[in-house]
Design an enzyme around this catalytic site. Structure first.
Site, PDB file in Angstrom:
ATOM      1  CD  GLU A 127      -1.426  23.014 -10.357  1.00  0.00           C
ATOM      2  OE1 GLU A 127      -0.754  22.754  -9.345  1.00  0.00           O
ATOM      3  OE2 GLU A 127      -2.470  22.424 -10.665  1.00  0.00           O
TER       4      GLU A 127
ATOM      5  CB  SER B  51      -6.809  17.349  -0.753  1.00  0.00           C
ATOM      6  OG  SER B  51      -6.685  16.349  -1.717  1.00  0.00           O
TER       7      SER B  51
ATOM      8  CG  HIS C  65       2.220  32.651 -16.654  1.00  0.00           C
ATOM      9  ND1 HIS C  65       1.311  32.017 -17.467  1.00  0.00           N
ATOM     10  CD2 HIS C  65       3.068  31.701 -16.222  1.00  0.00           C
ATOM     11  CE1 HIS C  65       1.600  30.723 -17.503  1.00  0.00           C
ATOM     12  NE2 HIS C  65       2.667  30.507 -16.761  1.00  0.00           N
TER      13      HIS C  65
ATOM     14  CG  ASP D  77      -2.202   0.805   0.971  1.00  0.00           C
ATOM     15  OD1 ASP D  77      -2.102   1.881   0.365  1.00  0.00           O
ATOM     16  OD2 ASP D  77      -3.295   0.343   1.351  1.00  0.00           O
TER      17      ASP D  77
ATOM     18  CE  LYS E  67      10.157  13.775 -19.491  1.00  0.00           C
ATOM     19  NZ  LYS E  67       9.519  13.143 -18.570  1.00  0.00           N
TER      20      LYS E  67
HETATM   21  C1  HEA Z   1       0.092  21.194 -19.083  1.00  0.00           C
HETATM   22  C2  HEA Z   1       0.282  22.388 -18.992  1.00  0.00           C
HETATM   23  C3  HEA Z   1       1.299  23.242 -19.701  1.00  0.00           C
HETATM   24  C4  HEA Z   1       2.500  22.919 -20.270  1.00  0.00           C
HETATM   25  C5  HEA Z   1       3.197  21.594 -20.316  1.00  0.00           C
HETATM   26  C6  HEA Z   1       3.021  24.142 -20.809  1.00  0.00           C
HETATM   27  C7  HEA Z   1       4.249  24.220 -21.458  1.00  0.00           C
HETATM   28  C8  HEA Z   1       4.819  25.407 -21.865  1.00  0.00           C
HETATM   29  N1  HEA Z   1       4.266  26.649 -21.785  1.00  0.00           N
HETATM   30 FE1  HEA Z   1       2.417  27.072 -21.132  1.00  0.00          FE
HETATM   31  N2  HEA Z   1       0.682  27.531 -20.227  1.00  0.00           N
HETATM   32  C9  HEA Z   1      -0.205  26.675 -19.645  1.00  0.00           C
HETATM   33  C10 HEA Z   1      -0.038  25.327 -19.493  1.00  0.00           C
HETATM   34  C11 HEA Z   1       1.089  24.643 -19.912  1.00  0.00           C
HETATM   35  N3  HEA Z   1       2.151  25.165 -20.592  1.00  0.00           N
HETATM   36  C12 HEA Z   1      -1.370  27.346 -19.192  1.00  0.00           C
HETATM   37  C13 HEA Z   1      -2.554  26.732 -18.485  1.00  0.00           C
HETATM   38  C14 HEA Z   1      -1.173  28.682 -19.516  1.00  0.00           C
HETATM   39  C15 HEA Z   1      -2.123  29.855 -19.372  1.00  0.00           C
HETATM   40  C16 HEA Z   1      -2.344  30.324 -18.032  1.00  0.00           C
HETATM   41  C17 HEA Z   1      -3.366  31.387 -18.157  1.00  0.00           C
HETATM   42  O1  HEA Z   1      -2.993  32.511 -18.501  1.00  0.00           O
HETATM   43  O2  HEA Z   1      -4.558  31.070 -17.945  1.00  0.00           O
HETATM   44  C18 HEA Z   1       0.118  28.767 -20.153  1.00  0.00           C
HETATM   45  C19 HEA Z   1       0.677  29.952 -20.595  1.00  0.00           C
HETATM   46  C20 HEA Z   1       1.954  30.065 -21.064  1.00  0.00           C
HETATM   47  C21 HEA Z   1       2.632  31.309 -21.236  1.00  0.00           C
HETATM   48  C22 HEA Z   1       2.077  32.695 -20.919  1.00  0.00           C
HETATM   49  C23 HEA Z   1       1.415  33.233 -22.089  1.00  0.00           C
HETATM   50  C24 HEA Z   1       0.741  34.511 -21.773  1.00  0.00           C
HETATM   51  O3  HEA Z   1      -0.155  34.543 -20.939  1.00  0.00           O
HETATM   52  O4  HEA Z   1       1.117  35.496 -22.406  1.00  0.00           O
HETATM   53  C25 HEA Z   1       3.870  31.022 -21.739  1.00  0.00           C
HETATM   54  C26 HEA Z   1       4.901  32.033 -22.066  1.00  0.00           C
HETATM   55  O5  HEA Z   1       6.013  31.790 -22.154  1.00  0.00           O
HETATM   56  C27 HEA Z   1       3.950  29.581 -21.850  1.00  0.00           C
HETATM   57  C28 HEA Z   1       5.061  28.884 -22.310  1.00  0.00           C
HETATM   58  C29 HEA Z   1       5.180  27.517 -22.251  1.00  0.00           C
HETATM   59  C30 HEA Z   1       6.374  26.811 -22.694  1.00  0.00           C
HETATM   60  C31 HEA Z   1       7.598  27.418 -23.314  1.00  0.00           C
HETATM   61  C32 HEA Z   1       6.138  25.501 -22.432  1.00  0.00           C
HETATM   62  C33 HEA Z   1       7.121  24.373 -22.690  1.00  0.00           C
HETATM   63  O6  HEA Z   1       7.186  23.523 -21.586  1.00  0.00           O
HETATM   64  C34 HEA Z   1       6.756  23.596 -23.919  1.00  0.00           C
HETATM   65  C35 HEA Z   1       7.878  22.694 -24.354  1.00  0.00           C
HETATM   66  C36 HEA Z   1       7.490  21.771 -25.470  1.00  0.00           C
HETATM   67  C37 HEA Z   1       7.865  21.894 -26.754  1.00  0.00           C
HETATM   68  C38 HEA Z   1       8.655  23.040 -27.232  1.00  0.00           C
HETATM   69  C39 HEA Z   1       7.424  20.925 -27.789  1.00  0.00           C
HETATM   70  C40 HEA Z   1       8.290  19.738 -27.991  1.00  0.00           C
HETATM   71  C41 HEA Z   1       9.688  20.051 -28.274  1.00  0.00           C
HETATM   72  C42 HEA Z   1      10.289  19.739 -29.436  1.00  0.00           C
HETATM   73  C43 HEA Z   1       9.617  19.005 -30.517  1.00  0.00           C
HETATM   74  C44 HEA Z   1      11.732  20.095 -29.546  1.00  0.00           C
HETATM   75  C45 HEA Z   1      12.064  21.077 -30.591  1.00  0.00           C
HETATM   76  C46 HEA Z   1      11.487  22.397 -30.307  1.00  0.00           C
HETATM   77  C47 HEA Z   1      12.112  23.558 -30.434  1.00  0.00           C
HETATM   78  C48 HEA Z   1      13.531  23.666 -30.792  1.00  0.00           C
HETATM   79  C49 HEA Z   1      11.376  24.827 -30.228  1.00  0.00           C
HETATM   80  N4  HEA Z   1       2.777  29.036 -21.433  1.00  0.00           N
HETATM   81 CU   LIG Z   2       3.902  28.988 -17.304  1.00  0.00          CU
END
Ligand code: HEA
Ligand SMILES: [Cu+2]
Ligand code: HEA
Ligand code: CUA
Lengths: 397, 686, 226
Positions: B255, B169, B303, B104, B331
Site C-alpha cells: 500500500e 472501489s 512494521h 476512454d 530512480k
Molecule cells: C509513501 C509511503 C512510504 C514510502 C515510499 C516508504 C518507504 C520506505 N519505508 Fe516506510 N512507512 C510508511 C510509508 C512509506 N515508507 C508509513 C506510512 C509507515 C508507518 C506505518 C505506521 O506505523 O503507521 C512506514 C513505516 C516504515 C517502517 C516501520 C517503522 C516502525 O514502525 O518501526 C519501516 C521499517 O523498515 C520503513 C522503511 C521504509 C523504507 C526502507 C523505505 C524505502 O522505500 C525508502 C527508499 C528510499 C531511499 C533510501 C532514499 C533514496 C535513495 C538514495 C538517495 C540512494 C542511496 C541510499 C542509501 C544507500 C541508503 N517504513
Molecule cells: Cu512498510
C-alpha cells in the site's frame, strides 16, 4: 565513538562541543545557496530548542548499559551514513538545479541525453555494497542483542502489561526464592543483566525504557522477553509504546537502578508488616471494608497464584467485575503512582482517592470500583475515611 | 430486467447536474475524484490541526483522550484512503486514456461505479462522527484492541465496513486500469514507449489488485469477530492478534508503494518537461519501479520488528527492506540525471517535483534507518516514525500530486494556475512541512511515543512540539492560498492554450480542455515522448505546431453513453454496508436493510449488463431527425466562435439522444462561453 | 474474434481491437481472478495458521466426513466438464445443447451447494458453529466464501441460460459463455485446493494434546517457511 554525535556517558560540555561540530558541518553544506539560508535558520532554531532540553529523561541518546549502547552505536553510524548520503545527493540535486537553470534567450534544446549504462551500474552497485555492509553489521548486532551474554548471572522479572499500568513479578527476587509482586516501579540492581519476561493481561502493549533498551511488544499470545543491564544507578523512565486505548499516553513507569546491596536490602525487606498508627488502622479497615479496595489491590505482600489467576480470568470474562489493580505493598516507598505519572505525595494521592478520573482519564479504577460509581464520579467515602485511607497507604513501607 | 432497461432510456444529458451524475467520461470522473479527494484533504488537515493544537503545549486539555484517538485514527485513514489514493486515481482517470491515446478507459461504466463507491465509502467512514462513534484504534487498528471487549462502540465496525467499501472501489478501478493500459494503447505504443506515469499506474494497479484482497480478508475476520463471535484475533479463543498484523502489513506495505508510485510517475513526467530533456535512463527507471513493486511484497514484517518474531525472521526482513533503497535510489539518481545538462524552468509544477525529490530523500533515508531492526527497536512507535511517514507521504506523495495538479490543471480546464500564488504556495508548503515534521525526528529520538494525547513537561518535548504546531499554521495558510489560487484561476478566461509547457505527452496534442472524444484521430506512436517527436519534426520541416488537433463533429465518433446503473449499483453497495451498521437490536430491521442493498446492487448489475447503447444506436443506423418530433428540447450546432484566443469548433447534441441535430446552440461546451448568432431550436419543448 | 468488425464502431467498453489482441473483458476476468486468488490465499493461510489451534472441540476428526465431500467434489468436477461442453456447444452454435449444458452446469453446482448446506447443518447439529472454536471459524469462513462464489456462479449461469433460451447465444457471443466458464473453472480449482487441505490433509486433525499454550505457535512455523 569520538565521531558520534550523541553519547551516553560523556559530560555535557563534550556533548555541546559535538553539537557545535555538527552545526559547522551542516552550515558548510547550507552555505551553498540563498534558499538554504532558510534551512540554516531552521537548523539553528532546532539546535536552540534541542539545547533547551539537555536532560531529556526518555531520550534514546543518554544511554546506559550494553543493549541501548549497541543500538545507539548502530543508529549513530547509520545517521552519519545517512547524513553523508543526504549531503551528497541533495548537494548534487541543488547544484544541478542552480547550474542548469534555463537562461533567458535559450531557444536551442539542450543535448538530449537518454542514459548512460556505466553510470547506471555504478549507482546501483555502490548503494548495494553500502547496504549489504550495513545489513551484515546490523544482523550481527541483532543476534548479539537477542540473548544476555552466556553465563551471565541474570535477574529474572516478569512484566505484565495491563490497561494502563505495569505489574512486575520477581519469581526469585533475592536469590533465595523470595517472590515479589509490585507495580509501576521496577527495582533492579546495577551492573547485572536483567531478563524481562513480557506478558499481557489484555491487549498489546510495548515495554520501553529508552535509556536501557529498545522496546519489545507485550503480546497476549506470546512469551516475549528482552534483556538489558544498567551501568549506573538512578531513575530511568519508561513508557508503553504501543497504542493501547484511552490512557495509552499515561501508561508510564519508572526503573530504579540501585546499588547491589540496596537492591538486596529492598528485596529482603519487601512486604514486612508496616507500623500502623491508629488512623492508619482505621484506614486499613476502610481498605478492606467499605472502600472495597481489597477487591482489586493487595497491600500486604505478593499476590498468591490464586489471586493472580483469578484476576486474569476475571478481567477478560466480565465487563464490570474485578479489574486487577496494582499491588500496593510498600506503596509509600515509591516515587510515583498512577503508572508513573504523578509524584507520590499526600496531595496527589488524596486527589486520586477522591476522583481518579481527574488524575488519569479513562483508568479502570474509577471506571470499575464500586465507590466511584456515583453521579459525579467522586468517591462515595467521607473525607475522614479518605484521610484514614491516605494515612494507611502512606504507612505502607 | 430487460424490461427495466427497456422502460428507462439511457441518459444522454451532456450538461448540468445529471450529466455529472450519469457521466462515464473518464475526464469528468477524474475531476470528480479530484474534487472529492481534495475536500477530504481539508478534512484530514483539520483533524491534523486538532492533533497539533492539542500537542502544542504539555498537559493540554483541549480535547479528551478519546477524541484525540479518533482524530489521529481518522486523520491517518482519511489521508491514506480518502486523499492520496483517490487523488492518484484522479490522475489515472484524467491522464491515462489521454496519455496512451485512447478514447476512454476500457470499462467506462465500471469507472463511474468506482468513483461512486469511493464517495460512499468515504461518507460512510465519516458518518461515524455523526453518531459520535468514530473509530479510534489507529489507522492500522491492531487487534485485539479492536475486539468488542476493548472497543465496545461501533467505531471499528464503521472502520472495517468503510474500508471494505473503499476496497471495492479501489479494486474496480485497478482492474479497469490494468486492462486499459494493457489493451487500449494507441498503435505503436509498445510497453517501452509508454510514458513513465502510465508505467507507474500499471504497477500501482497491479499492486492494488493483489494487495486489497488480503486486507479484505483481514477486515472480514475482524467483522466476524466483532459481530458473530468468532475468535480470529481473540487470544482467549486461541486466536492470535499477530495474524492481524501479518494480514494488515502484507497489504500495508505494498500500500505505501501504491501511494508513492503514482507520485513518482508524475514527477517523471514533470522533470523532463521542465528540463527540456527526455527522462534519463528511461528503461532503468521503469525497471526500478517494477522492482520496487515486487520487492514491496517481501518486507512487510519491518512494521513488526518489536513483535518478537525472532532474530532469524527479523534479519531477513531487515535486509530485504534495506535493499529497497537501491531501486529507489536508482530512480532518484536518474531524476538528477534528467536535470543534469538541461534547461530547468522553475515553474510551480517543477518546484513541487523538485521538492518531492528533495523531501522524499529525507523520508527514504529515515526509512532505511527504521529498516535496521536493532535501531528500529528504539524508533518504532515514536515520532521518529511520524516524521518518516510525513516526509514520504506529505513531502513525497502529496508534493508529487501537487506537481501533477499544477502540471495538468491547464489541460483539465484550459486555464493556467497563477504562478506567483503557486510559488508562494510551494514555499509555504516546503517551509511549513520542514518546520512541522523535521523536529519530529528529534522528538522521537528523544523518547516521545506516537499516539499520545498528552505529555508531561518533564521530558523536554515542549519546545519542538510547539514548533511543529506553528509549522502546521504555515501549512494551513499554504492550503488556503492554494484554494484562493484555484478560485482565481477558475474564474479567468482560458489562457493556457493546448500545450503550455512544450510537453512530450500525447495529452498535450489535443485541445484544452480535451473534447469528449479525446483524439479526433487515434495517434500513431513512433517512439517515447511522441508529441516531442512530432513537434520537433514539424519544427525542422519549418511549420511548427501551434494549434491543437482540430476538433471534429463528435457524432462521427461513438462514445459510450452515460448511464444510471453504476450509481444505482453503488447505492446498493452503500446500503448493504450501512445496513450492517444499523443497530436497532430489532432484527426485522437489521437484516432486511443489507439485503435490500444487495438486491439494489443486483438489479443495478443486471440492468447494467443489459443496458442498450443510447437510443439512436439501437437500430444500428442514425435515426432521422424526425424521430425527435416528439417534443424534447434538443439543441445542436456547429459553429466557430472566438474564445480566449483560440477558436473552438462548437457543436451541441440532442440533450436526449446524444445525436447531432440542426444548427442551434447555447454555449461552448469546451469553454463555457456564449456562442453568438443562435439559430432556431430545431424543435421545441412540448 | 470474427465478430469484431461488426461492433468495432462501438464504445471502448465493447469489443475493440486491443493492443494485445486479448479481449478486454477476458483480460478483466483474468485480472479479477488473480485478485481472487489472493483472497482465497489469505483465507487459506488463516486456516493453515490456525490448524490444530482450537482450544475446544469438536475437532476436524470428530466432524469431517471425507467420503460425503468426495462425492460433492466429484459433482463439482463434473460441472466443470459440463461447462466445457456448454462452451463447445456455443462455439458450434448448437442451440439446444447450449441451453442443456448451461443448465446442467448450474444444476451440478446447485447439487454441490446442496451438499454444502447439508454439511453445514450436520456440523451445526454436531456442535460446530462459526463461533465454537478456531476450526469452526476458519472452516465456515473459508468454505462459506467458496460457497458464495459457487452460488454467484449459478446465478450467472442461469442468467446465461435465460439468454440462451432466447437464442441469443452463439459463436458471436461465445465470449459471454467463456467468461462464465473461466470463473467457474477457477472456483472449481479453488475447491480442489480447499478439499485437499481441509479434508484430505486437515480432516484428521485432533485437538491440541495437553496444554494449549505448549503448542508451538504456528505463525512462527509459518514464518519459518518463508
Ligand atoms: C509513501 C509511503 C512510504 C514510502 C515510499 C516508504 C518507504 C520506505 N519505508 Fe516506510 N512507512 C510508511 C510509508 C512509506 N515508507 C508509513 C506510512 C509507515 C508507518 C506505518 C505506521 O506505523 O503507521 C512506514 C513505516 C516504515 C517502517 C516501520 C517503522 C516502525 O514502525 O518501526 C519501516 C521499517 O523498515 C520503513 C522503511 C521504509 C523504507 C526502507 C523505505 C524505502 O522505500 C525508502 C527508499 C528510499 C531511499 C533510501 C532514499 C533514496 C535513495 C538514495 C538517495 C540512494 C542511496 C541510499 C542509501 C544507500 C541508503 N517504513
Ligand atoms: Cu512498510
Ligand atoms: C498522506 C498522508 C498524510 C498527510 C498529508 C498528513 C498531513 C499532516 N499530518 Fe499526518 N499522519 C498520517 C498521514 C498524513 N498526514 C498518517 C498515516 C498518520 C498515522 C496515523 C495513526 O497513527 O494511526 C499520521 C499521523 C500524524 C500525527 C501523529 C499523531 C499521533 O501519533 O498522535 C501528527 C502529529 O502531529 C500528524 C500531523 C499532520 C499534519 C500537521 C499534517 C499537515 O501536513 C496537514 C496539512 C493540511 C492542512 C493544513 C489542511 C488545512 C485545512 C484547511 C485549510 C481547511 C480550511 C477549511 C475549510 C475550507 C472548510 N499526522
Ligand atoms: Cu499500553 Cu500503550
Amino acid at each position: 565513538m569520538g565521531l558520534l554525535p550523541f553519547r551516553g556517558e560523556e559530560s555535557r560540555t563534550q556533548r555541546a562541543r559535538d553539537k557545535k561540530g555538527n552545526t559547522t558541518h551542516m552550515s558548510k553544506r547550507l552555505s551553498i545557496s540563498r534558499k538554504h539560508l532558510l534551512l540554516l535558520g531552521l537548523t539553528a532554531i532546532l539546535l536552540l530548542v534541542m539545547a533547551c532540553a539537555p536532560d531529556a529523561k526518555q531520550s534514546t541518546f543518554g544511554t546506559s548499559g550494553p543493549v541501548a549502547e549497541k543500538q545507539l552505536l548502530l543508529f549513530n553510524v547509520l545517521l552519519w551514513v545517512m547524513v553523508a548520503v543526504f549531503i551528497l545527493v541533495e548537494g548534487v540535486l541543488l547544484y544541478a538545479v542552480i547550474k542548469f537553470r534555463r537562461r533567458p534567450g535559450q531557444t536551442e534544446l539542450p543535448p538530449q541525453t537518454h542514459g548512460h549504462t556505466a553510470l547506471e551500474i555504478t549507482w546501483t552497485i555502490i548503494p548495494t555494497i553500502l547496504i549489504l555492509g550495513l545489513g551484515i553489521w546490523s544482523t550481527i548486532t541483532l543476534f548479539e542483542l537477542d540473548q544476555p551474554p552466556a553465563g551471565a548471572d541474570t535477574l529474572e522479572v516478569t512484566a505484565v502489561g495491563h490497561q494502563w499500568w505495569w505489574e512486575f513479578e520477581y519469581p526469585d527476587a533475592d536469590g533465595n526464592g523470595k517472590r515479589i509482586t509490585t507495580a509501576n516501579e521496577l527495582r533492579i540492581p546495577v551492573d547485572k543483566a536483567i531478563r524481562i519476561n513480557l506478558r499481557s493481561d489484555d491487549i498489546i502493549h510495548s515495554f520501553w525504557v529508552p535509556k536501557l533498551a529498545g522496546k519489545v511488544d507485550v503480546v497476549p499470545t506470546r512469551e516475549n522477553y528482552m534483556w538489558f543491564q544498567a551501568d549506573e544507578t538512578g531513575i530511568f523512565y519508561g513508557q508503553c509504546a504501543e497504542f493501547c486505548g484511552t490512557a495509552h499516553a499515561q501508561m508510564r513507569f519508572l526503573v530504579q537502578v540501585l546499588p547491589q546491596e540496596d537492591y538486596l536490602a529492598w528485596a529482603e525487606g519487601f512486604g514486612e508488616a508496616p507500623v500502623l498508627s491508629a488512623q492508619a488502622q482505621a484506614g486499613q479497615t476502610v481498605f478492606n471494608g467499605t472502600g472495597g479496595c481489597v477487591v482489586c489491590h493487595t497491600a500486604n505482600g505478593s499476590d498468591s497464584d490464586a489471586v493472580v489467576a483469578g484476576r486474569v480470568q476475571g478481567f477478560m470474562t466480565s465487563d464490570t467485575g474485578i479489574a486487577p489493580g496494582p499491588n500496593l505493598t510498600d506503596l509509600a516507598t515509591r516515587v510515583r503512582f498512577g503508572a508513573g505519572i504523578v509524584d507520590l505525595n499526600r496531595q496527589n494521592l488524596r486527589q486520586w482517592l477522591r476522583d481518579p478520573e481527574t488524575v488519569k482519564p479513562g483508568n479502570y479504577m474509577s471506571e470499575r470500583a464500586a465507590i466511584y460509581q456515583t453521579a459525579d464520579g467522586r468517591a462515595s467515602l467521607s473525607e475522614s475515611d479518605i484521610s484514614s485511607l491516605l494515612e494507611y497507604l502512606l504507612s505502607l513501607k | 430486467m430487460a424490461t427495466l432497461t427497456d422502460v428507462i432510456d439511457r441518459p444522454t444529458s451532456q450538461s448540468g447536474l445529471w450529466s455529472w451524475i450519469t457521466t462515464v467520461d473518464h475526464k469528468r470522473i477524474g475531476v470528480l475524484y479530484g474534487v472529492t479527494a481534495f475536500i477530504f484533504l481539508l478534512l484530514g488537515g483539520v483533524e491534523a490541526g486538532v492533533i497539533r493544537l492539542q500537542l502544542a503545549v504539555p498537559d493540554n486539555t483541549l480535547v479528551d483522550p478519546d477524541t484525540f484517538n479518533q482524530m489521529f485514527t481518522m486523520h491517518g485513514t482519511t489521508m491514506i484512503f480518502l486523499v492520496i489514493m483517490p487523488l492518484s486515481a484522479s490522475f489515472f482517470n484524467f491522464v491515462i486514456p489521454l496519455a496512451i491515446g485512447a478514447r476512454d478507459v476500457a470499462f467506462p461504466r465500471l469507472n463511474a461505479f468506482s468513483y461512486w463507491v469511493f464517495l460512499f465509502g468515504g461518507l460512510l467512514l465519516n458518518a461515524s462522527f455523526l453518531t459520535n462513534q468514530a473509530p479510534d484504534a489507529g489507522w492500522f487498528s491492531y487487534a485485539n484492541l479492536t475486539e468488542k471487549p476493548f472497543s465496545a462502540n461501533q467505531g471499528l465496525d464503521y472502520w472495517a465496513l468503510g474500508l471494505q467499501v473503499l476496497g471495492v472501489s479501489s479494486l474496480a478501478a485497478a482492474f479497469n486500469f490494468v486492462v486499459t493500459i494493457v489493451n487500449l494503447r494507441a498503435p505503436g505504443m509498445s510497453l517501452m514507449r509508454m510514458p513513465l506515469f502510465v508505467w507507474m499506474t500499471l504497477v500501482t494497479s497491479i499492486l492494488l489488485v493483489l494487495a486489497f484482497p488480503v486486507i479484505t480478508v483481514g477486515l472480514i475476520e475482524l467483522t466476524f469477530d466483532r459481530n458473530f463471535g468468532t475468535n480470529f484475533f481473540v487470544p482467549e479463543g486461541g486466536g492470535d492478534p499477530i495474524l492481524w498484523q501479518h494480514l494488515f502489513w502484507v497489504f500495508g506495505h505494498p500500500e505505501v508503494y501504491i501511494l508513492i508510485l503514482p507520485a513518482m510517475g508524475i514527477v517523471s513526467e514533470v522533470l523532463p518537461t521542465f528540463s527540456r530533456k527526455p527522462l534519463f535512463g528511461y528503461p532503468v527507471v521503469v525497471f526500478s519501479g517494477v522492482v520496487i513493486g515486487i520487492m514491496g511484497w517481501a518486507v512487510w514484517s519491518h512494521h513488526m520488528f518489536t513483535v518478537g518474531l525472532g532474530p532469524v525472521a527479523v534479519s531477513v526482513f531487515m535486509i530485504t527492506t534495506m535493499l529497497i533503497a537501491v531501486p529507489t535510489g536508482v530512480k532518484i539518481f536518474n531524476w538528477i540525471g534528467t536535470l543534469w545538462g538541461g534547461q530547468i524552468d522553475l515553474k510551480t509544477a517543477m518546484l513541487f517535483a523538485l521538492g518531492f525529490v528533495a523531501l522524499f530523500i529525507v523520508g527514504g533515508l529515515s526509512g532505511v534507518s527504521h529498516a535496521v531492526a536493532p535501531s528500529d527497536n528504539q524508533q518504532q512507535d515514536t515520532y521518529y516514525i511520524v516524521a518518516h511517514i510525513h516526509y514520504v507521504l506529505f513531502g513525497g506523495a502529496l508534493f508529487g500530486i501537487f506537481a501533477g495538479v499544477y502540471y495538468w490543471f491547464p489541460k483539465v480546464t484550459g486555464k493556467l494556475l497563477h504562478e506567483g500564488l503557486g510559488k508562494l504556495h510551494f514555499w509555504l508548503y516546503f517551509i511549513g512541512m520542514n518546520v512541522t515534521f523535521f523536529p519530529m525526528h528529534y522528538l522521537g529520538l528523544n523518547g516521545m511515543p506516537r499516539r499520545i494525547y498528552t505529555y508531561a513537561s518533564e521530558f523536554g518535548w515542549d519546545g519542538l512540539n510547539l514548533l511543529a504546531s506553528l509549522g502546521y499554521l504555515v501549512l494551513f495558510v499554504g492550503t488556503l492560498l492554494f484554494i484562493v489560487n484555484l478560485m482565481i484561476s477558475l474564474r479567468k478566461e482560458p489562457d493556457a492554450g493546448h500545450d503550455p509547457w512544450d510537453a512530450p505527452g500525447l495529452e498535450w496534442k489535443i485541445a484544452s480542455p480535451p473534447p469528449v472524444y479525446n483524439f479526433a484521430k487515434i495517434p500513431q506512436v513512433e517512439g517515447l515522448d511522441q508529441y516531442w517527436i512530432e513537434k520537433r519534426r514539424a519544427e525542422a520541416e519549418g511549420h511548427p505546431i501551434t494549434e491543437p488537433e482540430a476538433l471534429v463533429d463528435p457524432s462521427t465518433i461513438h462514445m459510450p453513453s452515460p448511464s444510471y446503473w453504476p450509481l444505482v449499483t453503488a447505492i446498493g453497495v452503500l446500503i448493504l454496508a450501512a445496513g450492517m451498521l444499523v443497530d436497532t437490536g430489532w432484527d426485522y430491521i437489521r437484516f432486511p436493510i443489507p439485503f435490500i442493498g444487495g438486491l439494489i446492487s443486483f438489479i443495478g448489475i443486471v440492468a447494467w449488463a443489459n443496458e442498450p447503447p443510447a437510443k439512436e444506436h439501437a437500430g444500428g443506423d442514425h435515426h432521422p431527425e424526425a424521430a425527435h418530433g416528439g417534443g424534447h428540447l434538443a439543441v445542436a450546432a456547429v459553429a466557430e466562435h472566438p474564445g480566449g484566443g483560440a477558436t473552438h469548433s462548437v457543436r451541441l447534441l440532442c440533450s436526449n439522444c446524444n445525436n447531432q441535430l440542426s444548427s442551434n446552440f447555447r454555449f461552448c461546451p469546451y469553454c463555457g462561453g456564449a456562442v453568438e448568432d443562435p439559430a432556431e431550436p430545431h424543435h421545441q419543448e412540448g | 474474434m470474427a465478430h469484431q468488425t461488426e461492433v468495432s464502431h462501438h464504445a471502448p467498453e465493447e469489443e475493440h481491437p486491443t493492443s494485445t489482441g486479448i479481449n478486454n473483458r477476458k483480460l478483466l476476468m483474468w485480472v479479477f481472478l488473480s485478485s481472487d486468488c489472493l483472497f482465497f490465499g489469505s483465507l487459506i493461510a488463516t486456516y493453515m495458521v490456525y490448524r490444530g489451534q482450537s482450544l475446544v472441540g469438536p475437532y476436524p476428526v470428530d466432524i469431517i466426513d471425507v467420503p460425503i465431500t468426495t462425492i460433492s467434489t466429484f459433482v463439482l468436477l463434473c460441472s466443470s466438464f459440463a461447462m466445457v461442453r456448454a462452451l463447445a456447444a456455443t462455439n458450434e452454435n448448437r442451440q439446444g445443447a447450449i441451453l442443456f449444458w448451461l443448465l446442467m452446469t448450474a444444476f451440478l453446482g446447485a447439487i454441490f451447494i446442496g451438499f454444502q448446506v447439508y454439511e453445514f447443518n450436520l456440523f451445526r447439529s454436531e456442535g460446530l458453529r462459526i463461533d465454537t472454536n478456531l476450526f469452526g471459524s476458519t472452516f465456515f469462513t473459508l468454505t462459506g466464501f467458496h460457497g458464495a462464489h459457487v452460488t454467484l456462479g449459478i446465478v450467472w449461469l442461469l442468467g446465461l441460460a435465460w439468454v440462451a433460451k432466447k437464442g441469443r447465444l452463439g459463436p458471436k457471443t461465445a465470449l459471454d459463455v467463456e467468461l462464465a466458464g473461466l470463473y467457474w473453472h477457477f472456483v472449481d480449482i479453488v475447491w480442489i485446493v480447499i478439499f485437499t487441505l481441509l479434508y484430505l490433509i486437515g480432516g484428521f486433525d485432533t485437538g491440541p494434546a495437553g496444554d494449549p499454550s505448549l503448542v508451538p505457535h504456528s505463525i512462527t512455523g509459518f514464518l519459518g517457511l518463508i
